[in-house]
Design an enzyme around this catalytic site. Sequence first.
Site, PDB file in Angstrom:
ATOM      1  N   ARG A  59      -4.500 -10.065   3.821  1.00 31.86           N
ATOM      2  CA  ARG A  59      -4.606 -10.171   2.330  1.00 31.86           C
ATOM      3  C   ARG A  59      -3.435  -9.514   1.883  1.00 31.86           C
ATOM      4  O   ARG A  59      -3.182  -8.470   1.848  1.00 31.86           O
ATOM      5  CB  ARG A  59      -6.075  -9.387   2.323  1.00 31.86           C
ATOM      6  CG  ARG A  59      -6.287  -9.340   0.693  1.00 31.86           C
ATOM      7  CD  ARG A  59      -7.961  -8.328   0.434  1.00 31.86           C
ATOM      8  NE  ARG A  59      -8.194  -8.229  -0.983  1.00 31.86           N
ATOM      9  CZ  ARG A  59      -7.845  -7.742  -1.835  1.00 31.86           C
ATOM     10  NH1 ARG A  59      -6.823  -6.480  -1.324  1.00 31.86           N
ATOM     11  NH2 ARG A  59      -8.206  -7.656  -2.960  1.00 31.86           N
ATOM     12  N   LYS A  85       0.824  -1.088  -0.164  1.00 26.87           N
ATOM     13  CA  LYS A  85       0.050  -0.003  -0.013  1.00 26.87           C
ATOM     14  C   LYS A  85       0.816   1.140  -0.043  1.00 26.87           C
ATOM     15  O   LYS A  85       2.322   1.297   0.375  1.00 26.87           O
ATOM     16  CB  LYS A  85      -0.907   0.101   1.228  1.00 26.87           C
ATOM     17  CG  LYS A  85      -2.329  -0.975   1.107  1.00 26.87           C
ATOM     18  CD  LYS A  85      -3.184  -0.661   0.368  1.00 26.87           C
ATOM     19  CE  LYS A  85      -4.378  -1.525   0.070  1.00 26.87           C
ATOM     20  NZ  LYS A  85      -5.274  -1.688   1.371  1.00 26.87           N
TER      21      LYS A  85
END
Length: 286
Positions: free
Chosen positions: A258, A224
């Site tokens: 995830r 991210k």
Amino acid sequence: MKQNTINARGRLISLQQPIVMGILNLTPDSFHHSSRITDQESALIRAAQMLDEGVSIIDVGAASSRPGASVISVEEELKRLMPILQALLQKFPQAIFSVDTWRAEVARIALEAGAHLINDISAGTLEPDIISITAEARVPFIAMHMLGTPGDMPMHPQYKDVAGDVLRFFVGHIRQLRDAGLNEIIIDPGFGFGKTVIQNFELLKRLEIFQFLELPLMVGLSRKSMIWRTLGISPEEALNGTTALHMIALQKGVNILRVHDVKAAREVIALHEKYHAQEVTPDSTI
């Protein structure tokens, strides 16, 4: 008491130890270039690799949810998703597949085809019918917190207290999900979705407060922008940073990682579990 199993169409997934959800992107515009898959053969190869590496759930998404992503039509999402999802379900009958969508119609068709979970970045707020559709199918529902939409997230999101505000959202929203008939709910606080880099780190620092909900907790930290912007690198270079944040998340009680990189996530879980195992003592040998 916190739920320690997930029932995916009669298949019990234990959460006594953390597990890995692997990302299978069927999109041409995912933020992590190397994860983009647009043909059936590549999807089958990638799924086989993730299963060999120890993935517990494969999350299949056909519409990019990165901030600023263009919104595609339902028809386009289904065109990308369904042929590959059907091939995956046929090729790997023992595997467990989640579908990453916020659209009720896509969820309905995917569940009719045999998908085992629904992963909704909007927690059912964008298309509320997805909640009843998932409840009727009696499969788990992953509810993620998001401020705005992928195509229209605020540039400067405002929170009084980001972790507390997200927790308060879930306290009220879970009640609505329960009332709609959902029995299996997994919580995702939504790193990167309507949150600045600083807010993401504040959320990570206080991640343990979500244990209050007594529900399985999933995080999507993999590659991210909070990692690569902080380090001044690209998403393709962010695996090391991802692993570092995964260990922090595991220390705070996260049940599901995830990820784009299954092997690396399985390794950090193995080290985390070894660290906390009873047999590890000051006298343990290297």
